[in-house]
Motif scaffolding. Structure first.
Motif, PDB file in Angstrom:
ATOM      1  N   SER A   1       0.848  -1.190   0.000  1.00  0.00           N
ATOM      2  CA  SER A   1       0.000   0.000   0.000  1.00  0.00           C
ATOM      3  C   SER A   1       0.883   1.238   0.000  1.00  0.00           C
ATOM      4  CB  SER A   1      -0.931   0.015   1.219  1.00  0.00           C
ATOM      5  OG  SER A   1      -0.177   0.013   2.414  1.00  0.00           O
ATOM      6  N   PRO A   2       0.526   2.257  -0.831  1.00  0.00           N
ATOM      7  CA  PRO A   2       1.256   3.531  -0.790  1.00  0.00           C
ATOM      8  C   PRO A   2       0.761   4.376   0.375  1.00  0.00           C
ATOM      9  CG  PRO A   2      -0.450   3.623  -2.454  1.00  0.00           C
ATOM     10  CD  PRO A   2      -0.494   2.226  -1.893  1.00  0.00           C
ATOM     11  N   HIS A   3       1.593   5.271   0.838  1.00  0.00           N
ATOM     12  CA  HIS A   3       1.209   6.163   1.925  1.00  0.00           C
ATOM     13  C   HIS A   3       0.555   7.413   1.324  1.00  0.00           C
ATOM     14  CE1 HIS A   3       3.351   4.213   5.409  1.00  0.00           C
ATOM     15  NE2 HIS A   3       3.809   3.532   4.370  1.00  0.00           N
ATOM     16  N   LEU A   4      -0.627   7.763   1.831  1.00  0.00           N
ATOM     17  CA  LEU A   4      -1.436   8.829   1.240  1.00  0.00           C
ATOM     18  C   LEU A   4      -1.716   9.983   2.188  1.00  0.00           C
ATOM     19  CD1 LEU A   4      -4.046   6.537  -0.572  1.00  0.00           C
ATOM     20  CD2 LEU A   4      -1.947   7.503  -1.514  1.00  0.00           C
ATOM     21  N   VAL A   5      -1.120   9.996   3.374  1.00  0.00           N
ATOM     22  CA  VAL A   5      -1.391  11.040   4.364  1.00  0.00           C
ATOM     23  C   VAL A   5      -0.196  11.997   4.406  1.00  0.00           C
ATOM     24  CG1 VAL A   5      -1.875  11.491   6.794  1.00  0.00           C
ATOM     25  CG2 VAL A   5      -2.771   9.421   5.717  1.00  0.00           C
TER      26      VAL A   5
END
Length: 404
Positions: A136-140
């Protein structure tokens, strides 16, 4: 009046400076926008960069074009865990790639940055993680990725990901084992004739002071190795991580407690064989404790078709405490026989009967001297039991500590 004039002059100068800064900012913004519009005018992100030496990169790539060389680097932020039950390990990292796309060269002295989803207008390598179970990519607070474009047309990509990758483990020496886990980064659509991924000794960088539960990273290395499929060969970079299990916790939770239980079972040989409740309770308690400990450890490990080092240790310890219980059974049997043989046989008061009684007692006394007694069996066990267990411990540690 003089002071008022100075203040007015200062205000005029301040206004002029602010106006110049605003003009410079607007010009800079307009120049950046103009550069981006000029760079991507006629740019087709569906076509991989051409590396032809004639510089005619605006044309579509052909079969004669050499492959795009992409340098790969990963920065390890944290290693979240290595699980034997699922045979995988989780890691949080920054994936960094560098390549050349001369179509995006521009006149200037500063690099341009495309962040987040704005970087989708450029061609990007279609890399993926082989044997990846979950990622999962980090989106925050926004997508943690960027693309930096330099004036000479070189590009630098960076993205932050958390991934879980399969790691085939050999647990023969568990918990004195060492494991090798690998992250393989490969191109998905482009074969080795079109895209080549490569790394070097600086392709793995890790955060200082990384702590890993139950393991310690001993070394890491990078291999450039192609992956062969039926549809062709694809370039890949293998990031190998070597881990050694920290066995100290198992000494405190497994080895020392089982040695104490075997020692407690050995103490039963020093208790009189006539004290049946004490010896039976001691033997049964140690057997059940080792059995429960074995079941608890097995529940935290994967089911494999071979015996692990800790399995051999627990089974042998269980055998020793069970043997101590069997020894009391044999000692009690001998004790009952001694009690029966010590009873006086019935006889008459005649002289012949008295003589026969004396002969019978003499024969019984001779047999008692020759036959093993319960006390003798306990004395033998007191010395043989720790001696044999000490030999087993020495052979166990020598074998598994020197085993490759």
């Amino acid at each position: 009046m003089y002071l008022v004039g100075e203040i007015a002059t200062f205000r005029r100068m301040l206004c002029i400076v602010i106006a110049l800064m605003l003009v410079r900012f607007v010009n800079s913004t307009m120049n950046t926008s103009a550069v981006l519009e000029g760079m991507f005018a006629g740019y087709d992100k569906r076509i991989r960069p051409s590396c032809r030496e004639d510089g005619n990169s605006s044309m579509a790539t052909s079969d004669e074009d050499p492959p795009v060389r992409i340098y790969v680097q990963i920065y390890i932020e944290s290693i979240d865990g290595i699980k034997e039950t699922t045979m995988d390990f989780s890691i949080t990292m920054y994936l960094r790639m560098k390549w050349q796309d001369s179509r995006l060269a521009f006149n200037g002295n500063r690099s341009l940055v495309l962040a987040g989803y704005g970087m989708d207008i450029a061609w990007l390598p279609d890399v993926y993680f082989v044997y990846e179970k979950q990622a999962s990519p980090h989106l925050v607070t926004q997508a943690n990725k960027l693309l930096r474009i330099y004036p000479n047309g070189s590009l630098s990509y960076s993205g932050r990901f958390s991934i879980t990758v399969a790691c085939n483990m050999q647990l023969n020496k568990f918990p004195m084992d060492s494991q090798k886990c690998t992250i393989i980064i490969s191109s998905y659509a482009y074969n080795t004739d079109e895209v080549v991924l490569y790394g070097d000794e600086f392709s793995i960088v890790k955060e200082p002071g990384i702590m890993i539960s139950k393991f310690k990273m001993t070394k890491h290395m990078v291999e450039n190795k192609d992956i062969k499929y039926s549809i062709g060969n694809f370039s890949g970079v293998r990031c190998n991580f070597y881990f050694t299990r920290q066995v100290e916790a198992f000494f405190l939770t497994v080895y020392i407690p089982t040695v104490l239980l075997v020692t407690i079972a050995w103490l039963s040989f020093w208790i009189d064989a006539k004290a049946a409740p004490a010896r039976v309770a001691l033997g049964v308690t140690t057997v059940l404790t080792v059995t429960t400990m074995t079941a608890g450890i097995q529940n935290s490990l994967p089911v494999v078709t071979y015996a692990k080092a800790i399995d051999i240790w627990l089974v042998v310890c269980l055998m020793f405490v069970f043997i101590s219980l069997l020894e009391y059974g044999a000692a009690n049997y001998l004790l009952v026989g001694e009690m029966k043989s010590s009873e006086s046989p019935p006889g008459s008061a005649s002289q012949d009967s008295k003589q026969n009684e004396l002969d019978l007692r003499g024969a019984q006394s001779t047999r008692r001297r020759r036959r093993l007694t319960a006390n003798q069996l306990d004395r033998y066990a007191r010395w043989c039991y720790p001696f044999v267990f000490s030999i087993f411990c020495a052979l166990y540690w020598i074998f598994f500590l020197t085993m490759d």
